[in-house]
Structure formats: structure tokens, C-alpha cells
Enzyme design. Structure first.
Site, PDB file in Angstrom:
ATOM      1  CD  GLU A 199       7.848  -5.418   5.317  1.00  0.00           C
ATOM      2  OE1 GLU A 199       8.442  -5.485   4.221  1.00  0.00           O
ATOM      3  OE2 GLU A 199       6.907  -6.170   5.624  1.00  0.00           O
ATOM      4  CE  LYS A 329       4.597 -12.706   4.734  1.00  0.00           C
ATOM      5  NZ  LYS A 329       3.480 -11.914   4.142  1.00  0.00           N
TER       6      LYS A 329
HETATM    7  P1  PGA Z   1       2.515  -8.103   5.869  1.00  0.00           P
HETATM    8  O1  PGA Z   1       3.317  -7.784   4.548  1.00  0.00           O
HETATM    9  O2  PGA Z   1       3.461  -8.641   6.892  1.00  0.00           O
HETATM   10  O3  PGA Z   1       1.916  -6.784   6.251  1.00  0.00           O
HETATM   11  O4  PGA Z   1       1.478  -9.116   5.488  1.00  0.00           O
HETATM   12  C1  PGA Z   1       4.372  -8.574   4.103  1.00  0.00           C
HETATM   13  C2  PGA Z   1       4.110  -9.177   2.754  1.00  0.00           C
HETATM   14  O5  PGA Z   1       3.031  -8.974   2.140  1.00  0.00           O
HETATM   15  O6  PGA Z   1       4.973  -9.892   2.262  1.00  0.00           O
HETATM   16 ZN    ZN Z   2       3.752 -10.287   0.321  1.00  0.00          ZN
END
Ligand code: PGA
Ligand code: ZN
Length: 412
Positions: A199, A329
Site C-alpha cells: 500500500e 469498502k
Molecule cells: P486488504 O487490506 O485490502 O488486503 O483487505 C486492507 C485492510 O485490511 O484494511
Molecule cells: Zn483493515
């Protein structure tokens, strides 16, 4: 409707779906993000299986978009399209069509509708959610552990939260300058090359949270931002929880949720942490509630894997007092409409809303517009490196400068 799709790649080199919609105003594309440490209650992605791309191909989802295109309602409003997708799928977790199929369509419809209305995407989202648009604070992953970096720090993400600035550009400058300092400090500690994590943070040469946070705090000080930039953690505790033994394997120690809570209190005492995401595993609403009660009002407790942007789970967490912020998300639920509903529920409960990218993301900056239109308090958009992360920074910088939008304030 001239809607189609193709198999693209995400930032991990893994296939993802990109929807393409042609209307008289132009051609619009939307690329779906994807997680690595996904919560088990997330809506599911449709993957091809088999040998090619290690089973991760999305040709079935591409085909689904093409098939659905012929059947979509003539009213292309967000509601109509999303409700059609929800009823066509008719499962709890989008397992028939795939949440990657439905989100690709839902997002590209949003972009095309915004263009038809002659408005920027953030403004379209702002009207849909009836929020006054504002720029979210960046929650910037500066270092990471576990599956996001290949190192064995149990905590997954160490993030910067610039709380004492009045513009997004000043926040971005602080994050970038801290990132440079952290790079220099890391180079002194290791002979290895500097690696970027998934990230856009830096892979640090530690296996424990304490020295990781010390080095980050040192970088904040050296860059001249102490007191102005606080820390946030994403523990992603499901990743180090053993369901059989009901024990957390934290940094090589076997801990109960009580003991793990004690570890977090030690970290909160030693460092200026203001937000903790997923401190316990994804089914432990009770441990979350206890922790939220004990840390009130100083710490924002964020539910990601616990909530999976799912209204049923958010309702349960609100009733139990399990957290006070929602990680939002869109691909955890699969449509724009359901994403908006989740944000509204959280807001009605008096929670913060933090929009989030995924570890597998793309150069599509839609999240910047979504977070701004929904007036999210913050947005997890990664560190200041890697194109798919800077795409979000750069879109937010653009929105601030050319649409004169105000920056959100972090209360608490
Ligand atoms: P992921 O991690 O996109 O791999 O699920 C992001 C998070 O856990 O916030
Ligand atoms: Zn998370």
C-alpha cells in the site's frame, strides 16, 4: 446499452475487472479493487479457478457484465441499476454474479450518470448521499507487517493521520516528508534494499510493533511534525487469530483477547495513537465493545473485517457498541447504493466513516470522489508512493484546488 468489460490487472498483478461504458458524452471505465486479507463475511469475487493466473482470472465476471448489459433497466439511475443487480444476484453475498461483476457495473454507471448530469463524480455522490462534500483526511499507510509486507510484525498497517492541518495539500506534504525521513532512518538500520509494501509504505526491518512505532515516531519528529501527525493502526487481528485454539498468535506470543487488549494499551501509552482498526477477530463483537468502552473518547475503534460494509453487521455492532467508526469498502458489498446505505447507517449511529482502498487496487481514483462526496472523515489511500495510491492523492489535490472543497476535521 453499450456496456462491456475486460480483464485488467490490479496493483498486485492479479486480474481484475474493468467495465467500459460508451454513452454520447464519452467512454467511461471503472476498475474494481480487491483485498488480500479479506474478511470472511465480505461479498465474494467471482474468479475463474483453473490454471491460468493461478485461478484468479475474471473472464466469467467479464462475461457476466456483457450478459447483464442486455438486460439492464432502461432507467439508468443508480437505484434502478443497483436494485436490478441485487435482485438478479439474489444471494446474501453476491456469490451468483460476483461482487466484482456488480461493482464494476455499478461504478461505471455512476461515472456515466455524473457525466450526463455534467457534474464531477464527487458531486454526483454528494447528491446521492445528501452530504456536503468535503475532502477526507488521508490515513496514510507508512509501514506494514503481516501479509502486506512479507515481514512478521503481527499488526498489518501503521498509518499516519495528519490531524492539525487545514488543507489536504499540507497533509500530503507532511506525509511525503515523513516518508522521506522514514526512508533515511530505515536505510541506516538495514543493508537490504528499501522495499515498498503493498500500500505504498516502507517495509521496515522489524518483527515487532514497538520498534516499528519508535522509528515512525522518530521520522515524524525529524520531519518537524510531532503533535501534528498522529498514528493509526490496522491490526487486522483475524489474520493472527487461531479459530481452533481461540488464541491470538501475536508476535510469537499466545494471547487471549484480554491480554491482547493490554498490548494495545501499552502501545497507546507509548505512542500517539488515535485510531485502531480490527483489534480483535472478525466475529468478536463483544471484545470490540469492551475495548470501545474502555478507550472512549480518545481512540477511534474502526470495524473493517468485523463489519464488511454490511448493513446487518453494522446494525449488530451499533446495538452492541462494538466500534465507533466504519471502514467503508465498496467491493465488500458490491454496489454503490449499498455502500451509501452502510455509510448512512454509521453516520446515524454517530460514528465516523473512513473510506478505504484495497491492497489490490488500480489507477482508478474513484475512491477519492466517493470519500469526498460522502463527506467521509478520513480515507485510507496508502503511502505517498506507487501509482495506484498516488492516483487517489492526486485526485484529492485536484478536487481541493479546483473545486475549493474544505478538509474534514478529526474530532477526538
Ligand atoms: P486488504 O487490506 O485490502 O488486503 O483487505 C486492507 C485492510 O485490511 O484494511
Ligand atoms: Zn483493515
Amino acid at each position: 446499452m453499450n456496456l462491456t468489460a475486460f480483464q485488467a490487472l490490479d496493483s498486485r498483478g492479479v486480474p481484475t475487472i474493468c467495465a467500459v461504458l460508451k454513452i454520447k458524452n464519452g467512454t467511461f471505465t471503472a476498475t474494481v479493487p480487491s483485498g488480500t486479507t479479506t474478511g470472511k463475511n465480505e461479498a465474494v469475487e467471482l474468479r475463474d479457478g483453473g490454471k491460468s493466473f493461478n485461478g484468479k482470472g475474471v473472464s466469467k465476471a467479464v462475461q457476466n457484465v456483457q450478459d447483464i448489459a442486455k438486460k439492464l433497466p432502461k432507467d439508468y439511475s443508480q437505484d434502478a441499476v443497483d436494485n436490478f443487480l441485487i435482485s438478479l444476484d439474489a444471494t446474501e453475498n453476491k456469490s451468483k454474479l460476483g461482487a466484482n461483476t456488480t461493482l464494476a457495473i455499478s461504478l461505471v454507471i455512476a461515472k456515466a450518470n455524473a457525466a450526463e448530469n455534467n457534474e464531477p463524480l464527487f458531486s454526483y455522490f454528494s447528491k446521492l448521499s445528501r452530504q456536503t462534500a468535503k475532502i477526507p483526511l488521508p490515513m496514510a499507510c507508512i509501514a506494514s507487517g503481516d501479509k502486506h509486507s512479507g515481514k512478521c510484525v503481527s499488526i498489518q498497517e501503521f498509518m499516519l493521520l495528519p490531524v492539525k492541518f487545514s488543507t489536504f495539500s499540507a497533509c500530503t506534504q507532511a506525509i511525503a516528508e515523513i516518508y522521506y525521513e522514514l526512508g533515511k532512518l530505515t536505510a541506516k538500520k538495514t543493508k537490504e534494499a528499501l522495499f515498498t509494501d503493498m500500500e505504498g509504505g516502507i517495509v521496515l526491518p522489524f518483527t515487532k510493533a514497538q520498534p516499528t512505532l519508535e522509528l515512525i515516531t522518530n521520522a515524524i519528529d525529524r520531519a518537524g511534525y510531532s503533535g501534528k501527525v498522529k498514528l493509526a493502526l490496522d491490526c487486522a487481528a483475524s489474520e493472527f487469530y487461531n479459530e481452533k485454539t481461540k488464541i491470538y498468535n501475536y508476535e510469537g506470543r499466545k494471547l487471549s483477547s484480554d491480554k491482547l487488549s493490554g498490548v494495545y494499551f501499552d502501545l497507546m501509552r507509548d505512542f500517539s495513537i488515535v485510531s485502531i482498526e480490527d483489534p480483535f477477530h472478525e466475529e468478536d463483537f463483544a471484545a470490540f465493545a469492551e475495548f470501545t468502552k474502555k478507550t472512549k473518547p480518545n481512540i477511534t475503534v474502526v470495524g473493517d473485517d468485523l463489519l464488511t460494509t454490511n448493513s446487518t453487521r453494522i446494525t449488530r455492532a451499533v446495538l452492541q457498541g462494538s466500534c465507533n467508526a466504519l471502514l467503508l469498502k465498496p467491493n465488500q458489498i458490491g454496489t454503490v447504493t449499498e455502500t451509501l446505505e452502510a455509510a448512512e447507517m454509521a453516520r446515524n449511529a454517530g460514528w465516523k466513516v473512513i473510506a478505504s482502498h484495497r491492497s489490490g487496487d488500480s489507477e482508478d481514483p474513484f475512491l477519492a470522489d466517493l470519500a469526498t462526496g460522502l463527506a467521509c472523515d478520513a480515507a485510507k489511500i496508502g503511502g505517498p508512493s506507487r501509482g495506484e495510491r498516488t492516483a487517489k492523492y492526486n485526485r484529492l489535490l485536484y478536487l481541493e484546488k479546483f473545486h475549493k472543497l474544505k478538509l474534514a476535521k478529526w474530532n477526538g
